[in-house]
Design an enzyme around this catalytic site. Structure first.
Site: not given
Ligand SMILES: [Zn+2]
Ligand SMILES: [Zn+2]
Length: 371
Positions: A198-199
């Site tokens: 998850h960025c």
């Protein structure tokens, strides 16, 4: 004979003794019953409490019973409030991080247009001016395109309804079957196909459908930062000297505009050099993972599996590794030679290789996962 009859009938002198004996017997029984009564009550009460306790324990255990339960699950449950807090904060920080990327990138682009390009136009030969114009604009276009696509493209979710797709396990959170390479993202609170991570800088998960956009954004951002820091190096040194000389007596006669240009050039060089080093390292790490045919999540899983099999005298082989060049071809969706130009070096919205639900695994096909 008469004695025996008296004993049997309980009459006579022997009969009187028998009557007392019966009376004492009844009294003794009564006393015993009396003594036993509270003890029996205590026993009943304690056994009832014990029964209730056992029932409660079984009921509680039955509510949380799972054949997969182990110490990790218990730790997960204990730390659940902290995870919840971090996940929610990351979700909200994502908006701040995306705004930061847009503001900082825009500031660099504005400085390049207002400060760097005029110096290039006035001092560089024509062929260098053309090179800077072409390369700079191409890099900017690729960067903006891939950032926009990485943030807005859905990473891919597994089907929620029953289907015939082969699955490897069931998600504990979503309670839906998980296809191979799918993992649950606690920030998005959903299962993601071929999840990488998850960025927060994209405020989005990196999965099957936007992995290419994410990597290309990292690559073009690093290239843009390296380009800016190399192109503006001499200008930065001059600007830095000019700022240093302003502390001399008498200070040089710089106008307000010139002082702003000096400060902007120092800001540009420091920011782009820092991002080039930090993001460059990250991009390099992702390039290594793509070469190996692994995602960031699989990197940890495969390392653990490699150690486990090594102890058994076996070698682990990544089932999604198709060879170094083929991994890159699959990743960029390159099918023919011209695709390297049209799909990698130019903006392209083509879909990735495969549907993210099923995978053809050369190692499985050759039955050489663990040898
Ligand atoms: Zn899930
Ligand atoms: Zn996510």
């Amino acid at each position: 004979m008469s004695d025996s009859i008296e004993k049997l009938c309980g009459t006579g002198s022997g009969g009187m003794r028998s009557w007392r004996w019966y009376l004492s017997k009844v009294m003794r029984l009564f006393l015993r019953w009396f003594r036993l009564c509270p003890r029996r009550g205590r026993r009943k009460r304690s056994s009832r409490i014990r029964d209730l306790w056992n029932y409660g324990t079984v009921l509680l255990k039955s509510l949380y019973y799972n054949v997969q339960t182990n110490s990790d699950t218990v730790l997960d449950c204990v730390f659940e409030p902290i995870y919840w807090l971090v996940d929610n904060m990351t979700r909200w920080f994502g908006v701040v991080f995306v705004s930061l990327v847009i503001v900082l990138t825009s500031s660099i682009v504005i400085i390049v247009y207002l400060c760097v390009l005029p110096i290039i136009f006035s001092t560089y030969p024509v062929h260098w001016i053309l090179w800077h114009l072409c390369y700079g604009h191409w890099n900017l276009l690729m960067l903006v395109f891939h950032y926009y696509k990485a943030t807005t493209t859905c990473p891919g979710f597994p089907p929620q309804e029953k289907s015939d797709i082969p699955t490897v396990t069931i998600c504990k959170k979503c309670i839906v079957p998980k296809p191979a390479r799918t993992h649950h993202c606690s920030i998005c609170n959903r299962c993601i196909l071929k999840m990488d991570h998850h960025c927060p800088w994209l405020n989005n998960c990196v999965g099957h459908f936007n992995h290419r956009y994410f990597f290309s954004f990292c690559l073009y951002m690093t290239m843009g930062c390296v380009y800016c820091s190399i192109s503006a190096k001499d200008m930065f040194l001059d600007a830095y000297d000019a700022i240093e000389s302003s502390y001399q007596t008498p200070p040089p006669a710089f106008t307000h505009q010139e002082r702003m240009v000096h400060k902007s050039l120092v800001y540009l060089w420091v920011l782009t050099s820092s991002v080039a080093v930090a993001l460059g390292s990250l991009t390099l790490w992702h390039a290594v993972l793509i070469t190996r045919g692994e995602t960031s999540v699989e990197r940890h899983i495969n390392r653990r599996e490699r150690k486990r099999l090594k102890l058994r005298g076996k070698i682990f082989r990544n089932p999604y590794h198709h060879g170094k060049i083929n991994n890159w071809r699959r990743f960029f969706g390159v099918e023919k030679r011209s695709d390297w130009l049209t799909r990698v070096l130019l903006p392209s919205c083509h879909l990735p290789h495969g549907d993210g639900l099923t995978w053809d695994c050369p190692a499985y096909r050759n039955n050489t996962v663990a040898i």
